[in-house]
Design an enzyme around this catalytic site. Structure first.
Site, PDB file in Angstrom:
ATOM      1  N   SER A 281       0.814  -1.216   0.000  1.00 53.93           N
ATOM      2  CA  SER A 281       0.000   0.000   0.000  1.00 53.93           C
ATOM      3  C   SER A 281       0.845   1.263   0.000  1.00 53.93           C
ATOM      4  CB  SER A 281      -0.930   0.012   1.219  1.00 53.93           C
ATOM      5  OG  SER A 281      -1.855  -1.042   1.162  1.00 53.93           O
TER       6      SER A 281
ATOM      7  N   GLY B 190      -4.566  -1.843  -0.603  1.00 51.13           N
ATOM      8  CA  GLY B 190      -3.816  -1.558  -1.818  1.00 51.13           C
ATOM      9  C   GLY B 190      -3.561  -0.066  -1.964  1.00 51.13           C
TER      10      GLY B 190
ATOM     11  N   CYS C 242      -9.294  -1.618   4.026  1.00 51.40           N
ATOM     12  CA  CYS C 242      -8.510  -0.528   3.437  1.00 51.40           C
ATOM     13  C   CYS C 242      -9.009  -0.178   2.035  1.00 51.40           C
ATOM     14  CB  CYS C 242      -7.026  -0.888   3.450  1.00 51.40           C
ATOM     15  SG  CYS C 242      -6.430  -1.251   5.115  1.00 51.40           S
ATOM     16  N   PHE C 243      -8.247  -0.495   0.999  1.00 54.92           N
ATOM     17  CA  PHE C 243      -8.702  -0.235  -0.364  1.00 54.92           C
ATOM     18  C   PHE C 243     -10.021  -0.965  -0.602  1.00 54.92           C
ATOM     19  CE2 PHE C 243      -8.087  -0.150  -5.078  1.00 54.92           C
ATOM     20  CZ  PHE C 243      -7.719   1.179  -5.210  1.00 54.92           C
TER      21      PHE C 243
ATOM     22  N   GLN D  37     -12.884   1.079   0.523  1.00 53.28           N
ATOM     23  CA  GLN D  37     -13.218   2.130  -0.440  1.00 53.28           C
ATOM     24  C   GLN D  37     -13.949   1.554  -1.657  1.00 53.28           C
ATOM     25  OE1 GLN D  37      -9.263   3.644  -0.989  1.00 53.28           O
ATOM     26  NE2 GLN D  37      -9.094   4.260   1.144  1.00 53.28           N
TER      27      GLN D  37
ATOM     28  N   GLY E 175      -4.620   7.158   2.492  1.00 58.01           N
ATOM     29  CA  GLY E 175      -4.663   8.576   2.173  1.00 58.01           C
ATOM     30  C   GLY E 175      -5.971   8.993   1.545  1.00 58.01           C
ATOM     31  N   PHE E 176      -6.882   8.010   1.322  1.00 59.48           N
ATOM     32  CA  PHE E 176      -8.203   8.274   0.771  1.00 59.48           C
ATOM     33  C   PHE E 176      -9.248   7.725   1.733  1.00 59.48           C
ATOM     34  CE2 PHE E 176      -5.372   8.395  -2.805  1.00 59.48           C
ATOM     35  CZ  PHE E 176      -5.883   9.379  -3.651  1.00 59.48           C
TER      36      PHE E 176
ATOM     37  N   HIS F  37      -6.190  -2.151   9.233  1.00 57.02           N
ATOM     38  CA  HIS F  37      -5.559  -3.459   9.062  1.00 57.02           C
ATOM     39  C   HIS F  37      -5.823  -4.366  10.256  1.00 57.02           C
ATOM     40  CE1 HIS F  37      -2.978  -2.748   5.462  1.00 57.02           C
ATOM     41  NE2 HIS F  37      -3.145  -1.493   5.823  1.00 57.02           N
TER      42      HIS F  37
ATOM     43  N   GLU G 199      -5.198  -7.503  10.399  1.00 56.69           N
ATOM     44  CA  GLU G 199      -4.099  -8.467  10.547  1.00 56.69           C
ATOM     45  C   GLU G 199      -2.977  -7.880  11.392  1.00 56.69           C
ATOM     46  OE1 GLU G 199      -2.254  -5.727   8.009  1.00 56.69           O
ATOM     47  OE2 GLU G 199      -4.276  -6.555   7.880  1.00 56.69           O
TER      48      GLU G 199
END
Length: 380
Positions: A55, A236, A264-265, A268, A308-309, A354, A356
């Site tokens: 990432s 990602g 995470c990604f 989104q 960052g998003f 995360h 994990e």
């Protein structure tokens, strides 16, 4: 192009930001030049996991911990098969690593993988600058790569922005592979690799899940060919607004009502599939000490972040979507950023962090159990 050099502590280096701010220090790792988005990570430990997290592709990571490299580098804690950061910025590198698991120094590993870094700068001042001005394009130049300041600033300003960058295919596996269940196999999960960390399928395997890790370009036919009890979308890099392929795939998964978990990604991507927008944060959340509240239980967790998003979804109400009702399940207590989503009428949820958590903390490990519960419920 970078050139690898040992014994770089006396080689001068400069960090150049797109707004013209310049920090001078010494080379750390490879000598040469590199470009990326300058971001800061507040983790006090776990630098090996940070550096090998896909990432962080195309980002120059600033370590806010004042001393880095104390535990050296080992052969067990990598989260992927290489370092992904574009560059590394530290204040005070450890002179000698001291840990029984260390095989070599961090400086040696950065050099071996041609990662250009800089040390000996005021990382506190740099972090304050990035908090005030936002994450921005940057370059590190050392040795013969150092030139006139105006030229270096111009070269940094010519680099692409992170907003609009499509990076997940760059870091994802090109071939499918299987992580077998630990002990008795209970479920099969298709994990779409958008930049997955190695610990993530391992955490699922510990729960009796056979994980089929698939490329980011996987089709619905390829996902369902493995006979999944659930589908997972990983973390990602890059701008989620560019990820039309993964959004289309997730939409098909939701239409089939297969238990779904994204991080995470992947969070989104779920947001986009539900009809929400995404946006770039000023300086993002990166580190292993971010407070998040699980609004379904009221519990506050200390969590590991790298984003960052964020998803633009309402915090104060349930939203009707094409897949039923959706709500924000987790929120960051620092700034009210959306940190999780869940559907109320079918088995799908996601978080922006995360679970994990390599190298910790482990407050959010229960989310893998929640995913197991969804698959158990669907099977029943």
């Amino acid at each position: 192009m970078t050139t690898s050099t040992r014994g770089t502590t006396r080689v001068p280096a400069v960090l150049v930001l797109e707004d013209g701010r310049i920090f001078r220090g010494r080379a750390y790792g490879a000598v040469g030049e590199t470009f990326g988005e300058a971001v800061f990570s507040t983790g006090m430990t776990g630098y090996q996991e940070t550096l090998t997290d896909p990432s962080y592709d195309r980002q120059i990571v600033v370590a806010t911990a004042p001393q880095i490299g104390n535990t050296g580098w080992n052969d067990e804690d990598d989260e992927s098969d290489r370092i992904w950061v574009s560059g590394y910025v530290v204040r005070d590198p450890a002179r000698v690593p001291s840990n029984w698991r260390a095989k070599r120094s961090l400086d040696d590993e950065l050099t071996a993988q041609s990662v250009v870094g800089i040390s000996g700068i005021d990382t506190r001042a740099l972090t304050r600058h990035l908090r005030e001005g936002g994450s921005m394009r940057a370059g590190i130049f050392s040795g013969e790569a150092i030139g006139a300041e105006s030229d270096l600033v111009a070269r940094v300003q010519a680099q692409p922005h992170m907003k609009g960058a499509s990076l997940y295919e760059e870091v994802a596996t090109k071939e499918a592979y299987v992580v077998p269940a630990v002990g008795e196999k209970r479920f099969t999960v298709a994990a779409v690799d958008l930049g997955i960390k190695g610990m993530t399928p391992h955490r699922m395997a510990e729960r009796g899940i056979e994980v089929h890790v698939l490329p980011a370009t996987a089709t619905a036919e390829e996902v369902y060919a493995v006979g999944p009890d659930g589908v997972f979308f990983s973390n990602g890099p890059g701008d989620p607004s560019t990820a039309d392929g993964p959004v289309a795939l997730m939409t098909e998964v939701l239409e089939r009502r297969t238990p779904l978990f994204g991080i995470c990604f992947g969070n989104q991507i779920l947001g986009r599939a539900l009809g929400f927008g995404t946006y770039k944060l000023k300086y993002g959340h990166r580190g292993i000490n971010q407070p998040v509240q699980d609004r379904t239980t009221g519990k506050v967790e200390v969590t590991a972040h790298n984003h960052g998003f964020a998803v633009d979804a309402p915090l104060d109400r349930v939203t009707e979507t094409r897949f039923g009702r959706a709500e924000v399940s987790h929120v960051c207590l620092n700034d009210d950023v959306v940190e999780g989503l869940r559907l109320l009428d079918q088995p799908a949820f996601s978080v922006q962090y995360h679970p994990e958590a390599a190298a910790g903390p482990h407050d959010a490990a229960y989310l893998f159990d929640r995913f197991v519960s969804l698959m158990e419920g669907q099977r029943a």
